[in-house]
Design a protein around this motif. Structure first.
Motif, mmCIF file in Angstrom:
data_model
loop_
_atom_site.group_PDB
_atom_site.id
_atom_site.type_symbol
_atom_site.label_atom_id
_atom_site.label_comp_id
_atom_site.label_asym_id
_atom_site.label_seq_id
_atom_site.Cartn_x
_atom_site.Cartn_y
_atom_site.Cartn_z
ATOM 1 N N ASP A 33 5.091 -11.994 -6.553
ATOM 2 C CA ASP A 33 5.262 -12.536 -5.208
ATOM 3 C C ASP A 33 6.653 -12.157 -4.718
ATOM 4 N N VAL A 34 6.723 -11.761 -3.452
ATOM 5 C CA VAL A 34 7.947 -11.239 -2.851
ATOM 6 C C VAL A 34 8.138 -11.867 -1.468
ATOM 7 N N THR A 35 9.265 -11.578 -0.855
ATOM 8 C CA THR A 35 9.485 -12.004 0.526
ATOM 9 C C THR A 35 9.371 -10.786 1.435
ATOM 10 N N GLY A 36 9.123 -11.031 2.705
ATOM 11 C CA GLY A 36 8.988 -9.938 3.665
ATOM 12 C C GLY A 36 7.638 -9.986 4.334
ATOM 13 N N PRO A 37 7.200 -8.874 4.923
ATOM 14 C CA PRO A 37 5.932 -8.871 5.651
ATOM 15 C C PRO A 37 4.713 -9.032 4.738
ATOM 16 N N TYR A 38 4.864 -8.730 3.460
ATOM 17 C CA TYR A 38 3.796 -8.945 2.486
ATOM 18 C C TYR A 38 4.256 -10.006 1.503
ATOM 19 N N ASP A 39 3.304 -10.723 0.943
ATOM 20 C CA ASP A 39 3.620 -11.846 0.061
ATOM 21 C C ASP A 39 3.504 -11.506 -1.415
ATOM 22 N N VAL A 40 2.656 -10.547 -1.747
ATOM 23 C CA VAL A 40 2.447 -10.129 -3.136
ATOM 24 C C VAL A 40 2.358 -8.610 -3.151
ATOM 25 N N ILE A 41 3.040 -7.993 -4.121
ATOM 26 C CA ILE A 41 2.908 -6.554 -4.331
ATOM 27 C C ILE A 41 2.301 -6.350 -5.710
ATOM 28 N N VAL A 42 1.238 -5.548 -5.730
ATOM 29 C CA VAL A 42 0.457 -5.328 -6.944
ATOM 30 C C VAL A 42 0.515 -3.850 -7.306
ATOM 31 N N ARG A 43 0.615 -3.567 -8.588
ATOM 32 C CA ARG A 43 0.432 -2.188 -9.057
ATOM 33 C C ARG A 43 -0.849 -2.186 -9.876
ATOM 34 N N ALA A 44 -1.746 -1.269 -9.535
ATOM 35 C CA ALA A 44 -3.057 -1.228 -10.184
ATOM 36 C C ALA A 44 -3.397 0.197 -10.570
ATOM 37 N N GLN A 45 -4.337 0.313 -11.516
ATOM 38 C CA GLN A 45 -4.803 1.642 -11.919
ATOM 39 C C GLN A 45 -6.294 1.604 -12.186
ATOM 40 N N ALA A 46 -6.920 2.766 -11.991
ATOM 41 C CA ALA A 46 -8.354 2.900 -12.228
ATOM 42 C C ALA A 46 -8.650 4.353 -12.566
ATOM 43 N N GLU A 47 -9.854 4.613 -13.046
ATOM 44 C CA GLU A 47 -10.236 5.966 -13.459
ATOM 45 C C GLU A 47 -10.241 6.959 -12.300
ATOM 46 N N ASP A 48 -10.686 6.512 -11.113
ATOM 47 C CA ASP A 48 -10.740 7.403 -9.956
ATOM 48 C C ASP A 48 -10.621 6.568 -8.684
ATOM 49 N N VAL A 49 -10.629 7.243 -7.544
ATOM 50 C CA VAL A 49 -10.450 6.561 -6.261
ATOM 51 C C VAL A 49 -11.573 5.561 -5.999
ATOM 52 N N ASP A 50 -12.799 5.916 -6.359
ATOM 53 C CA ASP A 50 -13.922 5.001 -6.156
ATOM 54 C C ASP A 50 -13.740 3.720 -6.977
#
Length: 77
Positions: A33-50
């Motif tokens: 959770d952060v301050t600013g225009p967004y409340d949470v920043i997430v880093r995610a990963q997956a096998e492909d774009v789909d």
């Protein structure tokens, strides 16, 4: 492997709870959770774009307290 930042706007007062819930999702490597225009920043990963799209739509966006998300795929040059 595709990685992305997911910027999350939450309902008022829900950022810490949403960040905790998102952090527990498989494929999420970090959620803060952060301050600013967004409340949470997430880093995610997956096998492909789909698979990344399914992670965001089916798992992250369905959580209570989320108002909006913006997915920013990481470009490796």
């Amino acid at each position: 492997m595709v990685q992305a930042y997911v910027l999350v706007q939450t309902e008022a007062g829900r950022a810490a709870d949403v960040a905790r819930d998102i952090a527990a999702i498989s494929g999420v490597t970090q959620a803060e959770d952060v301050t600013g225009p967004y409340d949470v920043i997430v880093r995610a990963q997956a096998e492909d774009v789909d698979a990344l799209g399914r992670l965001v739509v089916a798992k992250i966006q369905r959580l209570d307290g989320i108002a909006r998300t913006l997915t920013c795929p990481i470009v490796n040059i």
